[in-house]
Design an enzyme around this catalytic site. Structure first.
Site, short mmCIF file in Angstrom:
data_model
loop_
_atom_site.label_atom_id
_atom_site.label_comp_id
_atom_site.label_asym_id
_atom_site.label_seq_id
_atom_site.Cartn_x
_atom_site.Cartn_y
_atom_site.Cartn_z
N CYS A 99 0.94 -1.20 0.05
CA CYS A 99 0.06 0.04 0.10
C CYS A 99 1.06 1.17 0.05
O CYS A 99 1.81 1.44 0.98
CB CYS A 99 -1.02 0.02 1.17
SG CYS A 99 -1.77 1.59 1.64
N CYS A 103 -3.07 7.42 -2.04
CA CYS A 103 -4.34 7.57 -2.82
C CYS A 103 -5.40 8.44 -1.94
O CYS A 103 -6.28 8.98 -2.47
CB CYS A 103 -4.81 6.51 -3.33
SG CYS A 103 -5.10 5.11 -2.21
N THR A 190 -3.69 5.76 6.92
CA THR A 190 -2.69 5.49 6.21
C THR A 190 -1.82 6.39 5.93
O THR A 190 -2.06 7.51 5.28
CB THR A 190 -3.42 4.76 4.90
OG1 THR A 190 -4.30 3.69 5.24
CG2 THR A 190 -2.43 4.41 3.58
N GLU A 256 -0.16 2.56 8.90
CA GLU A 256 -1.27 3.04 9.65
C GLU A 256 -0.97 3.58 11.05
O GLU A 256 -0.10 2.86 11.70
CB GLU A 256 -2.36 2.12 9.70
CG GLU A 256 -2.79 1.53 8.16
CD GLU A 256 -1.92 0.50 8.13
OE1 GLU A 256 -1.23 -0.10 8.81
OE2 GLU A 256 -2.08 0.27 6.67
N HIS A 291 -12.55 6.28 -3.29
CA HIS A 291 -11.65 5.48 -2.63
C HIS A 291 -12.16 3.91 -2.82
O HIS A 291 -10.99 3.10 -2.90
CB HIS A 291 -11.74 5.60 -1.09
CG HIS A 291 -10.10 5.28 -0.48
ND1 HIS A 291 -9.20 5.85 -0.90
CD2 HIS A 291 -9.78 4.56 0.70
CE1 HIS A 291 -8.14 5.14 -0.31
NE2 HIS A 291 -8.60 4.64 0.74
N TYR A 295 -9.12 0.90 -5.09
CA TYR A 295 -9.05 -0.35 -5.10
C TYR A 295 -9.02 -1.19 -6.00
O TYR A 295 -8.52 -2.36 -6.10
CB TYR A 295 -9.93 -0.70 -3.52
CG TYR A 295 -9.54 -0.45 -2.10
CD1 TYR A 295 -8.94 0.81 -2.00
CD2 TYR A 295 -10.07 -1.01 -1.08
CE1 TYR A 295 -8.49 1.37 -0.80
CE2 TYR A 295 -9.71 -0.60 0.16
CZ TYR A 295 -9.01 0.48 0.40
OH TYR A 295 -8.65 0.92 1.40
N CYS A 298 -5.14 -0.36 -6.89
CA CYS A 298 -4.04 -0.54 -6.00
C CYS A 298 -3.82 -1.99 -5.99
O CYS A 298 -2.99 -2.77 -5.80
CB CYS A 298 -4.00 0.41 -4.99
SG CYS A 298 -5.23 -0.10 -3.81
N GLU A 446 -7.08 -4.25 4.79
CA GLU A 446 -7.56 -2.99 4.21
C GLU A 446 -8.78 -3.18 2.91
O GLU A 446 -9.25 -2.44 2.76
CB GLU A 446 -6.28 -2.31 3.57
CG GLU A 446 -6.68 -0.80 3.24
CD GLU A 446 -5.29 0.10 2.78
OE1 GLU A 446 -4.70 -0.65 1.84
OE2 GLU A 446 -5.15 1.03 3.25
C1 FAD Z 1 -5.31 -1.06 6.60
C2 FAD Z 1 -6.49 0.24 6.81
C3 FAD Z 1 -6.23 1.32 6.42
C4 FAD Z 1 -7.05 2.43 6.50
N1 FAD Z 1 -6.64 3.76 5.98
C5 FAD Z 1 -7.67 4.79 6.35
C6 FAD Z 1 -7.18 5.84 6.18
O1 FAD Z 1 -6.31 6.24 5.67
N2 FAD Z 1 -8.13 6.94 6.50
C7 FAD Z 1 -9.26 6.76 7.06
O2 FAD Z 1 -9.83 7.75 7.30
N3 FAD Z 1 -9.63 5.30 7.53
C8 FAD Z 1 -8.92 4.42 7.04
N4 FAD Z 1 -9.18 3.15 7.47
C9 FAD Z 1 -10.30 2.86 8.22
C10 FAD Z 1 -11.50 2.13 7.38
O3 FAD Z 1 -12.04 3.15 6.76
C11 FAD Z 1 -12.57 1.50 8.83
O4 FAD Z 1 -11.87 0.70 9.10
C12 FAD Z 1 -13.74 1.08 8.29
O5 FAD Z 1 -14.62 2.31 7.79
C13 FAD Z 1 -14.35 0.48 9.21
O6 FAD Z 1 -14.64 0.83 10.44
P1 FAD Z 1 -13.92 0.35 11.65
O7 FAD Z 1 -12.64 -0.24 11.55
O8 FAD Z 1 -14.27 1.32 12.91
O9 FAD Z 1 -14.84 -0.99 11.88
P2 FAD Z 1 -16.52 -1.03 12.60
O10 FAD Z 1 -17.03 0.20 12.23
O11 FAD Z 1 -16.11 -1.24 13.90
O12 FAD Z 1 -17.09 -2.13 11.79
C14 FAD Z 1 -16.79 -3.70 12.32
C15 FAD Z 1 -18.06 -4.44 12.03
O13 FAD Z 1 -19.33 -3.75 12.61
C16 FAD Z 1 -20.17 -3.48 11.74
N5 FAD Z 1 -20.87 -2.40 12.17
C17 FAD Z 1 -20.27 -0.87 12.46
N6 FAD Z 1 -21.32 0.03 13.11
C18 FAD Z 1 -22.20 -0.53 12.59
C19 FAD Z 1 -23.60 -0.23 13.14
N7 FAD Z 1 -23.98 0.93 13.79
N8 FAD Z 1 -24.59 -1.11 13.11
C20 FAD Z 1 -24.52 -2.49 12.63
N9 FAD Z 1 -23.22 -2.86 12.32
C21 FAD Z 1 -22.28 -2.22 12.47
C22 FAD Z 1 -19.53 -3.28 10.41
O14 FAD Z 1 -20.39 -3.18 9.29
C23 FAD Z 1 -18.46 -4.37 10.61
O15 FAD Z 1 -19.02 -5.59 10.06
C24 FAD Z 1 -8.27 2.20 7.18
C25 FAD Z 1 -8.74 0.77 7.77
C26 FAD Z 1 -7.55 -0.25 7.23
C27 FAD Z 1 -7.96 -1.55 8.18
#
Ligand code: FAD
Lengths: 486, 104
Positions: A99, A103, A190, A256, A291, A295, A298, A446
Site C-alpha cells: 500500500c 491515494c 494510512t 497506519e 476510494h 481499490y 492498487c 484494508e
Molecule cells: C489497513 C487500513 C487502512 C485504513 N486507512 C484509512 C485511512 O487512510 N483513512 C481513514 O480515514 N480510514 C482508514 N481506514 C479505516 C476504514 O475506513 C475503517 O476501518 C472502516 O470504515 C471500518 O471502520 P472500523 O474499522 O471502525 O470498523 P467497525 O465500524 O467497528 O466495523 C466492524 C463491523 O461492525 C459493523 N458495524 C459498524 N457499525 C455498525 C452499526 N452501527 N450497526 C451495525 N453494524 C455495524 C461493520 O459493518 C463491520 O462488520 C483504514 C482501515 C484499514 C484496516
C-alpha cells in the site's frame, strides 16, 4: 514536482513530531527500519513521475494552473482522467507490492472540491475558494496529504453526540475570530507519518444536533498539538532483524497510525466545512466512492505481484505444469482482472460534478469495493495452496545463514534443482507477507475494511439499485403493464 | 416557446424519460399559460436545449452537442445541471431556466 529523493528529504524537514512506536518516541522516523519501507513505498509515487516511461499515466495538466503535476494531486477533469487514475494505482501497486498510501489524499481532494462548491451554492459560504487556494499550494508543493476520515466511534450504535466520551468523534470545541479548535482522534491513518498535511473529514452522515462534528479542515502534519501512535503490523519486528529476507517485501510496506488532535487550532482559511451537517453525508459518500474505485487499481497491482509469486513458486516446486495448478493461477488472474474491470467501469461511467471535476459512478464503485472485500482473500488462499505448507513453517534466514545448520536448511529447502534454495525461500516469504504478514494488512484487511466495511457498500448498492425501475421492466415483459413499443 | 430535447440512449434508465418530459411540458403550461413545443432536431427559434438523461452518467453531455445558439440544461429526474434534487424541484428549475431562454 518533487523527485523521490526530495520527497524523502522533505519529511526530514518537518518540525519534530510526537510519534510513538512500540512504546517509545521516535525521533527520526525517516530512517527508522520499521517506518522506512512505508516511506519508500510512498516515494514510488514521486519516482515513477520522474521517469519518462511512466509520465503519461503519472502526471497530468493542472486544471488550476495549467502546470504539469503529479496525478496524485490532480482534480479529475474527465472520465479519461478517472481511468488513468486506476491505471496509475495498478502500476504503483505492481512496483511496490504494498500500500503506497498516497491515494487517500487524492480521493479526499476530489471529494472536498465538489462538496465545498455545493455547500457554498446553498449557504453562500466561501469554503470552495479557501479550498482552491489550499489546493494550489498542495499542487505546487507536491504534498502527500493524509485523507483523514475514520473516527474511533466508540459504541457504533450511538451517534457522535450520544457517546459516553464526546472525543470519540473529532469535534469543534471552540470557535474563535481567527479559527477553530478541534479535539478527538482518527484511527487507521494510512501514510500519515509520511504526509506533509492532514485533510480531516467527518466519518458519517450527521443530524442537526451533530453540528460540532460536521467539520472538514486541513492542518500541517507537524502541528505541535498532534500525537501519533504507530499501528503494529503482523511480523513488523522482522524489519529490525539483521537480514531482510524474512521480511518478504524487502523494501516497501504500508503504514497506519492513530492521530490525536489534542486541542488543535485551525485557522479559518483551512476550514472547509463548519457545522453544515446536511453535507457530511455527501462528502463521506464521495470520498468513499473515489476510494472504493482506488481499490480497483492498487489491490489489482498488488494482486499481480502475488499471482507472479504463486506462478514462480509453482515452478520452484516443480508443479507448474500440473493442470489444477494452472487452473488455480487462471482463477487468480480472473479474480484480479474482475476487480480491475470494476475499477475501469466505475471510472468510464463517471460524471461531471457541478464544481467541474469528475466523480466515479457510485453504484459501480461500490460493486468494485464489495468484490475487493472478497477476491484478494480468495487469491491469497490459492497462493497459499500453491505455495505449500512451507510458506508458514520455514526456518528463519538466520538458520539458512548459520555455519552450523545452514547446509541442512539449504539441502532440504530445494524444490526443482534448477532453482536455488534462496530463490524458493525469498518467494515463499513474499507470499507469506502478502497473505498473513505485514503486507496482508494492506492486501487483505484494508481490502475488507479500508474505504468502508462490506456492509457500507451494500447499503449504497441498495440505495442506488432502483428496484422500482426493475419491477417496471418485469411488469411490462410479463404483460401486467402495457408494452406500447411493438 | 420551443425547446430542443436530446435524450440519452436510455441503456439503463432509472425512470421513464418520455413521461418526465411530458410532466415538464405540463408544468410549463400550468405555470406560464403557454404550450411548450418540443423539437427533436435543430430548428429555428429554439430557446433552450434539454439533455434528458436516464442516469447520473449523463452520456450526451458533450461539447459537440452543446454547440448551439441556445443554452443547454442537463437533467435526470433527480438532478439539474448535476445538482441533486427531487423530481418536483427539477421540474421547477427547468421551467424557470427555459423561460429565461436567452439565445446566444
Ligand atoms: C489497513 C487500513 C487502512 C485504513 N486507512 C484509512 C485511512 O487512510 N483513512 C481513514 O480515514 N480510514 C482508514 N481506514 C479505516 C476504514 O475506513 C475503517 O476501518 C472502516 O470504515 C471500518 O471502520 P472500523 O474499522 O471502525 O470498523 P467497525 O465500524 O467497528 O466495523 C466492524 C463491523 O461492525 C459493523 N458495524 C459498524 N457499525 C455498525 C452499526 N452501527 N450497526 C451495525 N453494524 C455495524 C461493520 O459493518 C463491520 O462488520 C483504514 C482501515 C484499514 C484496516
Amino acid at each position: 514536482m518533487m523527485t523521490a529523493q526530495e520527497y524523502i528529504e522533505s519529511l526530514r524537514n518537518l518540525r519534530p513530531r510526537k510519534i510513538y512506536l512500540l512504546g517509545e518516541k521516535v525521533e527520526n522516523p525517516v530512517d527508522h527500519p520499521m517506518i522506512r519501507p512505508s516511506i519508500n513505498c510512498c516515494a514510488m509515487t514521486y519516482k515513477l513521475a520522474e521517469l519518462p516511461e511512466y509520465q503519461d499515466i503519472m502526471t497530468a495538466k493542472s486544471a488550476l494552473t495549467g502546470n504539469t503535476i503529479n496525478r496524485f494531486v490532480h482534480l479529475h477533469q474527465s472520465t479519461e482522467d478517472l481511468i488513468k487514475k486506476v491505471k496509475m494505482l495498478r502500476l504503483v501497486g505492481q512496483m511496490t507490492g504494498a500500500c503506497f498510501q498516497r491515494c487517500v489524499g487524492m480521493d479526499a481532494l476530489n471529494a472536498v472540491w465538489s462538496t465545498t462548491y455545493e455547500i457554498d451554492q446553498k449557504y453562500g459560504t466561501n469554503y470552495h475558494e479557501r479550498f482552491k487556494q489550499y489546493l494550489i499550494e498542495w499542487e505546487e508543493k507536491d504534498w502527500t496529504v493524509d485523507g483523514c476520515m475514520t473516527d474511533p466511534k466508540g459504541n457504533r450504535s450511538l451517534p457522535p453526540s450520544k457517546q459516553a466520551d464526546p472525543d470519540l468523534y473529532v469535534h469543534i470545541v471552540e470557535k474563535r475570530s481567527d479559527g477553530i479548535v478541534v479535539r478527538g482522534a482518527k484511527m487507521h491513518q494510512t501514510g500519515i507519518i509520511n504526509s506533509h498535511e492532514i485533510l480531516v473529514m467527518p466519518t458519517m452522515s450527521l443530524s442537526l444536533e451533530e453540528a460540532d462534528y460536521a467539520v472538514c479542515f486541513a492542518v500541517p502534519s507537524d502541528d505541535p498539538s498532534l500525537i501519533y501512535i504507530y499501528g503494529r503490523q503482523s511480523c513488523d519486528t522482522r524489519k529490525l532483524e539483521k537480514t531482510t529476507v524474512d521480511v518478504g517485501n524487502i523494501k516497501y510496506g504500508g503504514q497506519e497510525a492513530i492521530v490525536i488532535f489534542n486541542d488543535t487550532f485551525v485557522p479559518w482559511e483551512r476550514v472547509f466545512m463548519c457545522g453544515e451537517t446536511d453535507f457530511a453525508g455527501m462528502l463521506v459518500e464521495r470520498f468513499a466512492g473515489y476510494h472504493r474505485q482506488s481499490y480497483g487499481g492498487c489491490k489489482v497491482g498488488n494482486g499481480d505481484v502475488l499471482i507472479g509469486a504463486a506462478a514462480a513458486i509453482a515452478e520452484y516446486n516443480g508443479v507448474a505444469k500440473a493442470s489444477h495448478i494452472k487452473d488455480k493461477i487462471i482463477e487468480m488472474v480472473h479474480l484480479n482482472e474482475t476487480l480491475y474491470s470494476c475499477g475501469i467501469a466505475c471510472s468510464a461511467e463517471g460524471r461531471k460534478t457541478p464544481a467541474g471535476n469528475y466523480l466515479i459512478d457510485i453504484m459501480l464503485a461500490n460493486v468494485c469495493k464489495q468484490n475487493v472485500t472478497r477476491y484478494p482473500y480468495e487469491i491469497a488462499r490459492l497462493a497459499q495452496d500453491i505455495a505449500g505448507g512451507i510458506v508458514a513453517t520455514m526456518p528463519s534466514d538466520a538458520d539458512f545463514k548459520s555455519p552450523e545448520i545452514g547446509h541442512w536448511c539449504n539441502k532440504f529447502m530445494i524444490g526443482d534443482a534448477k532453482y536455488s534454495a534462496e530463490e524458493r525461500q525469498r518467494m515463499l516469504r513474499l507470499i507469506e507477507t502478502m497473505t498473513m504478514g505485514a503486507i496482508a494488512v494492506g492486501y487483505l484487511t484494508e481490502s475488507m475494511h479500508g474505504a468502508g466495511s462490506p456492509q457500507a457498500q451494500r447499503i449504497l448498492i441498495q440505495r442506488y439499485a432502483n428496484l422500482e425501475a426493475k419491477k417496471a421492466l418485469a411488469r411490462r415483459i410479463c404483460g401486467i403493464d402495457e408494452d406500447n413499443l411493438l | 416557446m420551443k425547446i430542443r430535447i436530446k435524450y440519452c440512449g436510455g441503456c439503463n434508465s432509472g425512470y421513464d424519460r418520455v413521461k418526465f418530459v411530458k410532466l415538464i411540458a405540463k408544468a410549463y403550461k400550468d405555470m406560464k399559460g403557454e404550450d411548450l413545443s418540443l423539437a427533436y432536431f435543430d430548428a429555428e427559434d429554439i430557446a433552450a436545449g434539454l439533455m434528458v438523461c436516464g442516469c447520473s452518467v449523463c452520456c450526451p453531455d458533450r461539447e459537440d452537442i452543446k454547440d448551439g445558439l441556445y443554452p443547454w440544461y442537463v437533467i435526470t429526474n433527480s438532478s439539474f445541471n448535476y445538482f441533486s434534487m427531487d423530481e418536483a424541484e427539477v421540474i421547477k428549475k427547468v421551467v424557470d431556466a427555459i423561460s429565461k431562454g436567452e439565445r446566444r
